[in-house]
Design a protein around this motif. Structure first.
Motif, PDB file in Angstrom:
ATOM      1  N   ARG A  45       0.811  -1.216   0.000  1.00 59.15           N
ATOM      2  CA  ARG A  45       0.000   0.000   0.000  1.00 59.15           C
ATOM      3  C   ARG A  45       0.845   1.267   0.000  1.00 59.15           C
ATOM      4  O   ARG A  45       0.380   2.330  -0.369  1.00 59.15           O
ATOM      5  N   LEU A  46       2.084   1.129   0.457  1.00 59.15           N
ATOM      6  CA  LEU A  46       2.958   2.292   0.583  1.00 59.15           C
ATOM      7  C   LEU A  46       3.866   2.422  -0.635  1.00 59.15           C
ATOM      8  O   LEU A  46       4.547   1.474  -1.029  1.00 59.15           O
ATOM      9  N   SER A  47       3.859   3.608  -1.227  1.00 57.04           N
ATOM     10  CA  SER A  47       4.742   3.914  -2.355  1.00 57.04           C
ATOM     11  C   SER A  47       4.930   5.418  -2.408  1.00 57.04           C
ATOM     12  O   SER A  47       4.167   6.181  -1.797  1.00 57.04           O
ATOM     13  N   TRP A  48       5.944   5.852  -3.151  1.00 53.29           N
ATOM     14  CA  TRP A  48       6.135   7.304  -3.285  1.00 53.29           C
ATOM     15  C   TRP A  48       4.895   7.954  -3.875  1.00 53.29           C
ATOM     16  O   TRP A  48       4.535   9.081  -3.534  1.00 53.29           O
ATOM     17  N   SER A  49       4.209   7.245  -4.774  1.00 54.75           N
ATOM     18  CA  SER A  49       3.028   7.810  -5.421  1.00 54.75           C
ATOM     19  C   SER A  49       1.900   8.060  -4.417  1.00 54.75           C
ATOM     20  O   SER A  49       1.339   9.162  -4.365  1.00 54.75           O
ATOM     21  N   THR A  50       1.565   7.044  -3.600  1.00 55.66           N
ATOM     22  CA  THR A  50       0.464   7.224  -2.645  1.00 55.66           C
ATOM     23  C   THR A  50       0.842   8.245  -1.571  1.00 55.66           C
ATOM     24  O   THR A  50       0.001   9.038  -1.137  1.00 55.66           O
ATOM     25  N   ILE A  51       2.109   8.266  -1.182  1.00 53.27           N
ATOM     26  CA  ILE A  51       2.570   9.212  -0.164  1.00 53.27           C
ATOM     27  C   ILE A  51       2.553  10.629  -0.710  1.00 53.27           C
ATOM     28  O   ILE A  51       2.099  11.573  -0.049  1.00 53.27           O
ATOM     29  N   ALA A  52       3.050  10.808  -1.933  1.00 56.76           N
ATOM     30  CA  ALA A  52       3.110  12.142  -2.531  1.00 56.76           C
ATOM     31  C   ALA A  52       1.715  12.727  -2.716  1.00 56.76           C
ATOM     32  O   ALA A  52       1.491  13.924  -2.482  1.00 56.76           O
ATOM     33  N   GLN A  53       0.771  11.900  -3.134  1.00 62.07           N
ATOM     34  CA  GLN A  53      -0.594  12.388  -3.312  1.00 62.07           C
ATOM     35  C   GLN A  53      -1.190  12.858  -1.981  1.00 62.07           C
ATOM     36  O   GLN A  53      -1.835  13.910  -1.914  1.00 62.07           O
ATOM     37  N   ALA A  54      -0.953  12.076  -0.942  1.00 64.75           N
ATOM     38  CA  ALA A  54      -1.468  12.453   0.379  1.00 64.75           C
ATOM     39  C   ALA A  54      -0.825  13.748   0.866  1.00 64.75           C
ATOM     40  O   ALA A  54      -1.489  14.604   1.466  1.00 64.75           O
ATOM     41  N   PHE A  55       0.471  13.901   0.594  1.00 67.87           N
ATOM     42  CA  PHE A  55       1.169  15.112   1.033  1.00 67.87           C
ATOM     43  C   PHE A  55       0.639  16.341   0.313  1.00 67.87           C
ATOM     44  O   PHE A  55       0.408  17.389   0.939  1.00 67.87           O
ATOM     45  N   THR A  85       3.319  12.200   6.316  1.00 69.41           N
ATOM     46  CA  THR A  85       3.679  10.927   5.681  1.00 69.41           C
ATOM     47  C   THR A  85       4.920  11.023   4.793  1.00 69.41           C
ATOM     48  O   THR A  85       5.628  10.029   4.619  1.00 69.41           O
ATOM     49  N   LEU A  86       5.190  12.196   4.232  1.00 72.58           N
ATOM     50  CA  LEU A  86       6.300  12.318   3.280  1.00 72.58           C
ATOM     51  C   LEU A  86       7.636  11.961   3.934  1.00 72.58           C
ATOM     52  O   LEU A  86       8.377  11.104   3.446  1.00 72.58           O
TER      53      LEU A  86
END
Length: 294
Positions: free
Chosen positions: A72-82, A96-97
């Protein structure tokens, strides 16, 4: 977490609503002071009032390493949340970033104190982190938009919850979030050469670009600094590698704006207007969300 639930959490985590557990040396908050309706609301959110956990340096490091395999964790999902956090639609995403950056670079290591501080020279785990912690109280602060990724305990509290939040799907920033995010980067990139972090924060507050309290703005800038989107005068920061905690702390002794100021910390303290934005790192992390030409 909607505004109604956040009001209940604010009531729950009032200092006056806590009782200090002397045996475990941790604050425990009294859920029975809430109305039944408020308690039911937290139940529907699957919110544990006091998630107490015994914390040890090696155990936390192992947990963060285990998260590296979580799909579930990736730079993509983290970046979107940030980006959603910066824009204001999802303040919980701000922390999260840097937490993710810490997690992906975690490796097993022995606790070895820095020369000047009572903390691990590699990960920053403090001597005071050892023992019982109320992770729920930390997570409440994360929902308010604060960044706790400066320690492995904060990153652990962050990611253990965020993984469950992602069960409902990724956090998608709104077009307004993306616009605000780009405007922030543009402000940073167009800063006067001699503008300090403190002066920029004052200007950002006056512009009213980023919603919320001063802690949100500082957390955003600190997170962007940790992953190298905001360059540093004394350190070479990047999403692709880790700088040991001792190097970050020692960097403060090379700066004028940290001397005598307990509120200005590295790595954000190491930015200056002339450094602008590292657009290569920004595009690497945020991809299509970057609309500003560097």
């Amino acid at each position: 977490m909607d505004k109604k639930c956040m009001r209940v959490l604010k009531k729950l985590y009032l200092h006056s609503n806590g009782e200090y557990d002397r045996e475990r040396e941790v604050m425990i908050y009294q859920a029975d002071t809430l109305t039944l309706a408020e308690q039911d609301l937290l139940t529907t959110q699957v919110w544990i009032a006091n998630d107490l956990e015994m914390i040890h340096h090696d155990d936390i490091t192992q947990q963060l390493i285990a998260f590296q395999q979580n799909e579930r964790l990736s730079w993509s999902t983290i970046a979107q949340a940030f980006v959603a956090g910066v824009g204001g639609s999802y303040p919980r995403g701000i922390s999260t970033l840097a937490s993710y950056h810490r997690m992906i670079h975690s490796q097993m290591h022995a606790y070895e104190e820095t020369e000047r501080f009572l903390a691990c020279r590699i990960c920053g785990f403090s001597h005071s982190d050892e023992g019982w912690k109320n992770l729920s109280n930390i997570r409440y602060s994360l929902h308010l938009g604060y960044d706790y990724s400066g320690t492995s305990v904060g990153a652990y509290a962050d990611l253990t919850e965020f993984i469950t939040l992602l069960e409902k799907g990724p956090i998608i920033p709104t077009p307004e979030d993306i616009t605000t995010f780009n405007q922030l980067l543009h402000m940073l990139d167009q800063a006067e050469d001699e503008e300090t972090p403190g002066k920029f924060e004052k200007r950002l507050t006056a512009e009213k670009l980023v919603k919320g309290h001063a802690g949100i703005r500082r957390s955003i800038l600190q997170a962007l600094s940790r992953v190298g989107v905001l360059p540093n005068q004394v350190l070479s920061l990047s999403p692709e590698h880790w700088i040991n905690n001792e190097e970050i702390l020692n960097g403060e002794f090379q700066l004028n704006n940290t001397k005598g100021r307990s509120d200005m910390e590295m790595p954000w303290a190491g930015w200056q207007g002339k450094l602008g934005v590292n657009w290569g790192n920004a595009r690497k992390l945020f991809g299509d969300a970057i609309h500003v030409k560097g």
